[in-house]
Enzyme design. Structure first.
Site, PDB file in Angstrom:
ATOM      1  N   LYS A  85      32.510  43.299  -8.895  1.00  0.00           N
ATOM      2  CA  LYS A  85      33.503  44.633  -9.182  1.00  0.00           C
ATOM      3  C   LYS A  85      34.493  44.066  -8.345  1.00  0.00           C
ATOM      4  CE  LYS A  85      34.314  49.412  -8.754  1.00  0.00           C
ATOM      5  NZ  LYS A  85      33.402  50.628  -8.530  1.00  0.00           N
ATOM      6  N   LYS A 108      33.651  43.882 -13.654  1.00  0.00           N
ATOM      7  CA  LYS A 108      34.559  45.035 -13.936  1.00  0.00           C
ATOM      8  C   LYS A 108      35.792  44.816 -13.059  1.00  0.00           C
ATOM      9  CE  LYS A 108      34.936  50.111 -12.391  1.00  0.00           C
ATOM     10  NZ  LYS A 108      34.393  50.777 -11.658  1.00  0.00           N
TER      11      LYS A 108
END
Ligand code: PBG
Length: 331
Positions: free
Chosen positions: A199, A253
């Site tokens: 992320k 992400k």
């Protein structure tokens, strides 16, 4: 004119829809979709999210109705994100451990209304902290190990409420193993973990922070725990750690700006790999749609097939209900 070598004419296979369909390499189906939804307190109410055209915050009863619709459309799972009232946010995110917090109540209501749908919950303190960070703070620092203890408590609270997948999005070190152990020790061996393994600290989360109401609170930024967008090998190390510690599925992400990472992760590990097409990606497309610059359905499908091409098994996307509806109509 120079003579052309036309031994091969790749256009031959693109002449009509039947042949394009025949040689198509990737497909997007409803089975690939996880639908993130925003939950608010109250009853019988929907609030548009200003920065995300077409997305609304839903009270639990409305969310349960959408879960029934999602189930009928064949969407496999929902991801729940609470917009916690400002009065319930504090330095340490206490509300995360309340068995009757918004997310826990939503889990129970959705499981009852739509028993066939998977329920995923986010493990991170940011919807509950007065400083908007995913972890606990000492001075300006986000303290790792104490945060992991808090995340374990939060994950257990969600498991008790009946979620099927916990999704730690906090990027603390060591949290996957700690959460796995605690789940197992408490009889939740069947609860899955989808880790936000790679992320990145991203500008594309802006609209989400408005949707959950944490943006105004955020003190500083998240660069001491979320990844540097310049890095790629580091994503593989993060994924390796999470898989070793017991993650069932991993996520990259944001999505579209990180398709190279999706491909590397899938090639390297062959694990169930997901991407999160985040709020800013959705809003970029929808802003252009609103101006008449892009065709929504075409842009939506093209953006999502990119994830399949990059090796993803599924996508968290705010387009999920729109895509599923189109697919049901035979798009
Ligand atoms: C919080 C969390 C974020 C998102 C999912 N979980 C935002 C952040 O890290 O600040 C972003 C999702 C989106 O932008 O759609 N832990």
């Amino acid at each position: 004119m120079a003579s052309l070598d036309l031994t091969h004419r790749p256009r031959r296979l693109r002449q009509s829809e039947w042949t394009r369909r025949l040689v198509r390499e990737n497909v997007l189906t409803t089975n690939d979709l996880i639908w993130p939804i925003f939950i608010i307190d109250g009853e019988n109410r929907r609030e548009p999210v200003g920065s995300m055209p077409g997305v609304e915050r839903l009270t639990i009863d409305e969310a349960a109705k959408e879960a029934v619709r999602a189930q009928a459309l064949g969407i496999p799972a929902l991801a729940l994100f609470p917009n916690t009232d400002a009065s319930l946010r504090d330095e340490t995110g206490t509300e995360a451990f309340n068995e009757n917090n918004l997310v826990c109540r939503a889990c129970r209501a959705i499981a009852k209304a739509a028993p066939e749908i998977g329920i995923m919950t986010d493990v991170a303190l940011d919807p509950y902290t007065s400083h908007g960070h995913d972890g606990l703070m000492r001075g300006d620092e986000i303290i790792n190990d104490e945060t992991v203890e808090a995340l374990v408590k939060q994950a257990l609270n969600q498991a008790r409420a009946g979620c099927h997948i916990v999704a730690p999005s906090d990027m603390m070190d060591g949290r996957i193993g700690a959460i796995r152990q605690a789940l197992d020790a408490n009889g939740f061996e069947g609860v899955q973990i989808m880790s936000y393994a790679a992320k990145y600290a991203s500008a594309f989360y802006g609209p989400f922070r408005e949707a959950v109401g944490s943006g105004g609170f955020l003190r500083g930024d998240k660069r001491t725990y979320q990844m540097d967008s310049a890095n790629s090998d580091e994503a593989l190390r993060e994924v390796a750690l999470d898989l070793e510690q017991g993650a069932d599925m991993v996520m990259v992400k944001p999505g579209m700006p990180y398709l190279d990472i999706c491909r590397r992760v899938k090639d390297e590990f062959g694990a169930p790999t997901f991407a999160y097409q985040v709020s800013g990606e959705y809003s970029m497309i929808m802003a252009a749609v609103e101006r008449g610059w892009l065709d929504r359905d075409k842009a939506m499908f093209e953006s999502l097939i990119a994830f399949k091409r990059a090796g993803c098994d599924g996508i968290l996307t705010y387009f999920a209900p729109f895509v599923a509806e189109q697919l049901q109509k035979g798009a």
